[in-house]
Design a protein around this motif. Structure first.
Motif, mmCIF file in Angstrom:
data_model
loop_
_atom_site.group_PDB
_atom_site.id
_atom_site.type_symbol
_atom_site.label_atom_id
_atom_site.label_comp_id
_atom_site.label_asym_id
_atom_site.label_seq_id
_atom_site.Cartn_x
_atom_site.Cartn_y
_atom_site.Cartn_z
ATOM 1 N N LEU A 160 -2.309 -7.585 9.235
ATOM 2 C CA LEU A 160 -3.180 -7.980 8.412
ATOM 3 C C LEU A 160 -4.415 -8.877 8.993
ATOM 4 C CD1 LEU A 160 -0.606 -9.765 5.669
ATOM 5 C CD2 LEU A 160 -1.992 -7.468 5.631
ATOM 6 N N GLY A 161 -3.937 -9.497 10.162
ATOM 7 C CA GLY A 161 -5.152 -9.978 10.874
ATOM 8 C C GLY A 161 -6.230 -9.197 11.249
ATOM 9 N N GLU A 162 -5.714 -7.754 11.681
ATOM 10 C CA GLU A 162 -6.566 -6.810 12.405
ATOM 11 C C GLU A 162 -7.562 -6.222 11.137
ATOM 12 O OE1 GLU A 162 -4.160 -4.097 14.208
ATOM 13 O OE2 GLU A 162 -3.580 -5.617 16.101
ATOM 14 N N LEU A 163 -6.858 -6.290 10.125
ATOM 15 C CA LEU A 163 -7.583 -5.576 8.898
ATOM 16 C C LEU A 163 -8.475 -6.673 8.373
ATOM 17 C CD1 LEU A 163 -8.041 -3.431 6.622
ATOM 18 C CD2 LEU A 163 -6.133 -4.559 5.227
ATOM 19 N N ALA A 164 -8.195 -7.772 8.377
ATOM 20 C CA ALA A 164 -9.186 -8.912 8.102
ATOM 21 C C ALA A 164 -10.488 -8.797 8.922
ATOM 22 C CB ALA A 164 -8.562 -10.214 7.699
ATOM 23 N N GLY A 165 -10.098 -8.875 10.201
ATOM 24 C CA GLY A 165 -11.344 -8.684 11.166
ATOM 25 C C GLY A 165 -12.096 -7.416 10.853
ATOM 26 N N VAL A 166 -11.460 -6.348 10.599
ATOM 27 C CA VAL A 166 -12.346 -5.204 10.416
ATOM 28 C C VAL A 166 -13.206 -5.432 9.189
ATOM 29 C CG1 VAL A 166 -12.310 -2.716 10.002
ATOM 30 C CG2 VAL A 166 -10.717 -3.579 11.631
ATOM 31 N N ARG A 218 -14.339 4.783 3.646
ATOM 32 C CA ARG A 218 -13.190 5.530 4.208
ATOM 33 C C ARG A 218 -12.224 5.849 3.122
ATOM 34 N NH1 ARG A 218 -11.356 8.287 8.593
ATOM 35 N NH2 ARG A 218 -12.791 6.835 9.848
ATOM 36 N N PHE A 219 -11.943 4.658 1.951
ATOM 37 C CA PHE A 219 -11.150 4.842 1.006
ATOM 38 C C PHE A 219 -11.832 5.086 -0.455
ATOM 39 C CE2 PHE A 219 -8.935 2.531 4.370
ATOM 40 C CZ PHE A 219 -7.731 3.259 4.564
ATOM 41 N N ARG A 220 -12.869 5.620 -0.312
ATOM 42 C CA ARG A 220 -13.727 5.770 -1.610
ATOM 43 C C ARG A 220 -12.861 6.592 -2.737
ATOM 44 N NH1 ARG A 220 -16.464 8.919 2.150
ATOM 45 N NH2 ARG A 220 -16.692 10.985 1.733
ATOM 46 N N ASN A 221 -12.129 7.799 -2.339
ATOM 47 C CA ASN A 221 -11.487 8.409 -3.151
ATOM 48 C C ASN A 221 -10.153 7.828 -4.011
ATOM 49 O OD1 ASN A 221 -13.443 10.490 -3.108
ATOM 50 N ND2 ASN A 221 -12.365 11.264 -1.194
ATOM 51 N N LEU A 252 0.963 -1.395 0.083
ATOM 52 C CA LEU A 252 0.014 -0.084 0.100
ATOM 53 C C LEU A 252 0.684 1.400 -0.130
ATOM 54 C CD1 LEU A 252 -2.631 -1.218 2.660
ATOM 55 C CD2 LEU A 252 -2.894 -0.873 0.181
ATOM 56 N N ASP A 253 0.224 2.257 -0.600
ATOM 57 C CA ASP A 253 0.990 3.754 -0.543
ATOM 58 C C ASP A 253 1.103 4.010 1.068
ATOM 59 O OD1 ASP A 253 1.016 3.547 -3.205
ATOM 60 O OD2 ASP A 253 -0.655 4.821 -3.389
ATOM 61 N N GLU A 254 2.208 4.800 1.324
ATOM 62 C CA GLU A 254 2.542 5.390 2.696
ATOM 63 C C GLU A 254 1.287 6.037 3.004
ATOM 64 O OE1 GLU A 254 4.658 5.393 5.792
ATOM 65 O OE2 GLU A 254 5.135 4.363 4.160
ATOM 66 N N ASP A 255 0.700 7.025 2.393
ATOM 67 C CA ASP A 255 -0.574 7.813 3.118
ATOM 68 C C ASP A 255 -1.847 6.823 3.384
ATOM 69 O OD1 ASP A 255 -1.162 7.141 0.577
ATOM 70 O OD2 ASP A 255 -2.054 8.888 -0.133
ATOM 71 N N VAL A 256 -1.881 5.776 2.847
ATOM 72 C CA VAL A 256 -2.927 4.825 3.057
ATOM 73 C C VAL A 256 -2.523 4.134 4.506
ATOM 74 C CG1 VAL A 256 -4.136 2.688 2.295
ATOM 75 C CG2 VAL A 256 -3.637 4.489 0.801
ATOM 76 N N LEU A 257 -1.236 3.589 4.347
ATOM 77 C CA LEU A 257 -0.424 2.941 5.809
ATOM 78 C C LEU A 257 -0.658 4.006 7.049
ATOM 79 C CD1 LEU A 257 2.689 1.248 4.277
ATOM 80 C CD2 LEU A 257 0.442 0.351 4.981
ATOM 81 N N THR A 258 -0.560 5.380 6.780
ATOM 82 C CA THR A 258 -0.686 6.173 7.695
ATOM 83 C C THR A 258 -2.155 6.299 8.302
ATOM 84 O OG1 THR A 258 1.115 7.503 6.820
ATOM 85 C CG2 THR A 258 -0.313 8.528 8.453
ATOM 86 N N VAL A 259 -3.083 6.116 7.351
ATOM 87 C CA VAL A 259 -4.483 6.362 7.562
ATOM 88 C C VAL A 259 -4.652 4.818 8.628
ATOM 89 C CG1 VAL A 259 -6.831 6.203 6.936
ATOM 90 C CG2 VAL A 259 -5.308 7.562 6.086
ATOM 91 N N LEU A 260 -4.557 3.813 8.053
ATOM 92 C CA LEU A 260 -4.685 2.604 8.926
ATOM 93 C C LEU A 260 -3.993 2.647 10.173
ATOM 94 C CD1 LEU A 260 -4.075 -0.160 5.846
ATOM 95 C CD2 LEU A 260 -6.138 0.839 6.911
ATOM 96 N N ARG A 261 -2.820 3.114 10.239
ATOM 97 C CA ARG A 261 -2.302 3.262 11.647
ATOM 98 C C ARG A 261 -2.994 4.129 12.691
ATOM 99 N NH1 ARG A 261 2.829 2.995 8.759
ATOM 100 N NH2 ARG A 261 2.951 5.262 8.668
ATOM 101 N N ARG A 262 -3.561 5.315 12.149
ATOM 102 C CA ARG A 262 -4.302 6.258 12.805
ATOM 103 C C ARG A 262 -5.695 5.409 13.271
ATOM 104 N NH1 ARG A 262 -3.810 11.817 9.468
ATOM 105 N NH2 ARG A 262 -1.482 12.175 10.065
ATOM 106 N N LEU A 263 -6.115 4.517 12.429
ATOM 107 C CA LEU A 263 -7.359 3.540 12.920
ATOM 108 C C LEU A 263 -7.086 2.553 13.727
ATOM 109 C CD1 LEU A 263 -9.149 3.298 9.477
ATOM 110 C CD2 LEU A 263 -9.721 4.884 11.061
ATOM 111 N N GLY A 264 -5.778 2.194 14.221
ATOM 112 C CA GLY A 264 -5.270 1.332 15.007
ATOM 113 C C GLY A 264 -5.169 -0.035 14.404
ATOM 114 N N ILE A 265 -5.193 -0.099 12.954
ATOM 115 C CA ILE A 265 -5.052 -1.294 12.235
ATOM 116 C C ILE A 265 -3.476 -1.401 11.824
ATOM 117 C CG2 ILE A 265 -5.713 -2.613 10.136
ATOM 118 C CD1 ILE A 265 -8.273 -1.095 10.094
#
Length: 521
Positions: free
Chosen positions: A196-202, A222-225, A180-193
């Motif tokens: 990979l297991g956490e993302l799969a659970g969400v 959240r990532f529609r754009n 993933l791009d760095e800005d997407v990783l930053t958003v996921l970290r801010r969401l507490g994800i």
């Protein structure tokens, strides 16, 4: 199979210094010029131990290690090496694909038994890259995404079997394993994800279908754009799990036409070498005809008895299959060849070829004999004067005088975006860079009356203008000032093209400056 060449650029740099072990072991960083200064792209082991890291500014790294040496990185060379390695890696599978900037993907479906199993296949990959001095990590998985995640973030030489649960094996890997791009990783970290297991659970993977759809809709909003795969965590997760196919572009090796001669006796005389070149040119023409192509670049290699290889290269303005033309061009490049104890092998290779249809050879031959073939003339001038000595001017779509004209190869096609704009008359001689002059005028916005240029004062007797040229706001800063051009004539009849840069009180600087941009006649 995913192969990660984690230190490709450093390995290439170290190979270039194979004879200088001391320099290769000194703290060194590969840098790339950026808008904020040199930035580190990679570092050798000594540089990493000294604190240098990829992405760090060179100035910050030298604050930690003043002795850190800086070497320009070569991204184009790294990509060219990666392309060659992709073709070379097809020994393990029917096709391979690039994973820039430092990885390869190889389809090894149904070939592991040829190496004694999947473990033996990975061991063979590790040994092959180690023999070439390249650091490599490989992994096997049913999907390209899972193999990439294991090679970059899993244990070395990991195998994910089709019967294994991907989330059980990959669940503890960081979300960066989804490419993933760095800005997407930053958003996921801010969401507490973070895993990979956490993302799969969400995202509801493995839950009831209705619950999974609701969970995915929430994350999708959240990532529609985000449109690209590298910015869509749901798409990357589905590709990793094999729910969505991931298209890959295979690397196809291009076989270059090549002909050669091995001598029974070493060649030491020029007339014999010319005869060999003529034979090779005839063979090359027949090879190109069979492929329906014409040569644009030809490379001649001469192997001497003492082991030295002499190389001569010519580039043609247009694709050709004219043997006589090729022979004449190479004849001018062989005058400085030193045969030494003799030349034992000669090779001619077309490293650049293009499709070339059949044409009326008799008309082209007549033009060639009378010296009117433009491409042949340009080729002769290029061989004699140099590859960059023959160019032609072309008009550019710009109203700024110094940008309204450019240079390109003689027979290169003109881009549709290029074209002339309707201008006023321009001087015959336009300076490469306008020269500043001192001008006397009646008022800040008045016409010039007298100016000083190169130590002499010129009296102005005639003035025409102004022609106002606004700056190109889409490519210049907001503080750029407009120009007012004047065509003037002095008492001696000499005519000049000068301009005033800016207006008094325009808020973009102080007093306007004057420049001499060209001369008429």
């Amino acid at each position: 199979m995913s192969v990660w060449l984690a230190r490709l650029s450093v390995d290439r740099w170290r190979h270039a210094l194979a004879a200088d072990a001391a320099e290769a072991s000194a703290p060194t960083a590969l840098i790339l010029e950026t808008a904020h200064g040199p930035r580190i792209t990679a570092a050798n082991d000594a540089g990493l131990a000294a604190g240098a890291r990829a992405g760090m500014l060179l100035a910050d790294a030298r604050a930690l290690c003043p002795d850190l040496a800086a070497v320009p990185s070569d991204p184009a060379g790294d990509l060219a090496t990666l392309e060659k390695l992709a073709v070379w890696a097809q020994r393990w599978g029917p096709w391979s694909a690039l994973d820039p900037p430092d990885g390869l993907l190889v389809d090894v479906t149904g070939v592991a038994h040829l190496y004694g199993g999947e473990e033996a296949l990975l061991r063979d990959v590790a040994r092959a890259f180690a023999r070439h001095g390249l650091t490599a990590r490989a992994a096997l998985a049913p999907t390209a995404g899972a193999a990439w995640a294991l090679s970059h973030f899993g244990k070395a030489n990991t195998i994910l079997a089709p019967c294994d649960d991907p989330l059980r094996v990959l669940g503890d890997l960081p979300v960066a394993a989804l490419r993933l791009d760095e800005d997407v990783l930053t958003v996921l970290r801010r969401l507490g994800i973070k895993r990979l297991g956490e993302l799969a659970g969400v995202s509801g993977v493995g839950d009831d279908p209705a619950q999974e759809v609701a969970a995915r809709d929430s994350l999708r909003r959240r990532f529609r754009n985000h449109r690209s795969p590298a910015a869509n965590p749901l798409l990357r997760l589905d590709q990793l799990l094999g729910r969505v196919p991931e298209p890959l572009l295979p690397v196809i090796a291009q076989v270059m036409p090549m002909v050669q001669r091995r001598m029974m006796e070493p060649l030491r005389h020029r007339n014999l070498l010319d005869q060999v070149v003529e034979d090779l040119a005839a063979d090359m023409i027949r090879t190109l005809e069979a492929r329906g192509e014409g040569a644009r670049r030809l490379e001649l290699a001469l192997w001497r008895v003492d082991g030295e290889v002499l190389q001569r290269r010519i580039e043609l303005a247009a694709a050709t299959r004219e043997a006589d033309h090729i022979i004449r061009l190479f004849a001018a490049r062989l005058d400085d060849v030193e045969a030494g104890f003799g030349i034992e092998a000669v090779q001619l290779r077309a490293s650049w070829s293009e499709p070339l249809t059949l044409d009326q050879a008799d008309l082209d031959a007549a033009a060639e004999n009378h010296g009117t073939a433009l491409a042949a003339c340009i080729d002769r001038l290029t061989v004699r004067l140099g590859p960059k000595a023959v160019t032609r001017p072309v008009l550019r779509a710009s109203h700024i005088p110094e940008r309204a004209q450019g240079w390109q190869p003689p027979l290169a096609p003109i881009s549709p975006a290029q074209g002339a704009l309707a201008f006023h008359s321009r001087p015959v001689k336009l300076f490469d860079r306008a020269e500043q002059i001192s001008v006397l005028y009646a008022s800040p916005d008045g016409v010039p009356q007298r100016f000083r240029w190169r130590g002499s004062v010129r009296e102005v007797v005639r003035v025409e203008g102004p022609e106002r040229i606004a700056p190109e706001w889409w490519r210049e800063r907001s503080t750029a000032r407009l120009r007012d051009y004047y065509r003037i004539e002095d008492e001696a009849g000499r005519r000049y093209w000068i301009y005033r840069q800016g207006l008094a009180g325009d808020g973009r600087g102080g007093v306007p400056d004057w420049f001499l941009h060209g001369m008429y006649g």
